[in-house]
Design an enzyme around this catalytic site. Structure first.
Site, PDB file in Angstrom:
ATOM      1  N   SER A 141     -13.230 -14.782 -28.620  1.00 55.14           N
ATOM      2  CA  SER A 141     -13.244 -13.397 -28.153  1.00 55.14           C
ATOM      3  C   SER A 141     -13.248 -12.499 -29.377  1.00 55.14           C
ATOM      4  O   SER A 141     -12.812 -12.914 -30.463  1.00 55.14           O
ATOM      5  CB  SER A 141     -11.991 -13.116 -27.311  1.00 55.14           C
ATOM      6  N   TYR A 154      -2.978 -14.032 -25.383  1.00 57.86           N
ATOM      7  CA  TYR A 154      -4.436 -14.040 -25.491  1.00 57.86           C
ATOM      8  C   TYR A 154      -4.868 -13.839 -26.938  1.00 57.86           C
ATOM      9  O   TYR A 154      -5.691 -14.581 -27.476  1.00 57.86           O
ATOM     10  CB  TYR A 154      -5.037 -12.948 -24.601  1.00 57.86           C
TER      11      TYR A 154
END
Length: 273
Positions: A141, A154
């Site tokens: 990401s 995350y």
């Protein structure tokens, strides 16, 4: 690498980027195992692809972080199509916002977003070294290069995923093992909106931060960019090119970047309230 006639495994293939990758790979002539923890979703994606490109995919339910399930996926690919040429470690989870996250949630985020990659590579890389080629594609990401407002689990796990992909490339890149690391910002998937729908201020700010940072791409657009990048054997895949400039600004003056991120978070929280 050209993907035509290659055998690929895609985890998290039941929806979003994973489903789009499986579709694009099959359309380009690859043979694909579509895997998802939601077996029904994986089978549905496989059936839809086979309706357009007969015999190009098989679907399977699997936990991408479970070593036995990874072995089973690789065995399924070999039975159906032949040895695995490309492995897309694409399955991912967002994780709860904030610092007050229990150990189970940390373990789950690290398992899916990081250990799943490590476990797959431990199985496949020795095979690829013997054959002289193989391709590992890690879905991380932009949060793995920058950070994620809202979710520590995350952000940390995606940073680690980028680090592992880098290490794979450095260690085995001269021995035929190619590695790419996908780092998108906003993509129109259910995962993008989990923070907004969490009922938590930091979670809502996380979604606003990503949506406000640039165009929200469709999964099919991301899949097309991934295949182009694989053909070029490009390590860092940035569907949102502005991420590279953000990353440069971060590295150029870390303290200034941190101050700016704190201001940005404060503004997002004020808007969310």
């Amino acid at each position: 690498m050209r993907v035509a006639q290659k055998v690929a495994v895609v985890t998290g293939g039941g929806a979003g980027i994973g489903a789009a990758l499986a579709t694009a790979l099959a359309a380009a002539g690859a043979r694909v195992v579509v895997s998802d923890i939601d077996e029904t979703a994986a089978l549905a994606v496989s059936a839809r692809i086979n309706a357009e490109h007969p015999g190009t995919t098989v679907g399977s339910g699997a936990d991408a972080a479970d070593t036995a399930d990874i072995h089973a996926l690789i065995a399924l690919a070999e039975r159906a199509f032949g040895p695995v040429d490309l492995y897309f470690a694409n399955a991912g989870i967002t994780g709860a916002p904030g610092l007050d996250v229990d150990e189970r949630a940390w373990d789950q985020s690290l398992a899916v977003n990081l250990h799943a990659h490590i476990r797959a590579a431990r199985i496949l890389v020795p095979q690829w070294l013997e054959r002289g080629e193989g391709y590992f594609v890690s879905t991380a990401s932009a949060a793995g290069l920058l950070t994620q407002i809202g979710s520590a689990t995350y952000s940390v796990s995606k940073h680690a995923a980028v680090g592992f992909a880098e290490w794979l490339s450095v260690t085995y890149g001269d021995q035929g093992v190619r590695v790419s690391c996908l780092c998108p910002m906003g993509v129109n998937t259910a995962l993008l909106y989990e923070g907004r729908d969490s009922g938590d201020l930091l979670g809502a700010a996380a979604t606003r931060a990503v949506v406000g940072a640039g165009e929200v791409l469709e999964p099919a657009e991301v899949a097309e960019i991934v295949l182009e990048s694989i053909a070029a054997e490009q390590f860092l895949i940035l569907p949102h090119p502005q991420v590279l400039e953000m990353y440069r600004n971060k590295g150029a003056d870390y303290d200034r970047w941190l101050r700016g991120m704190r201001r940005y978070q404060a503004a997002l929280l004020a808007e969310t309230r």
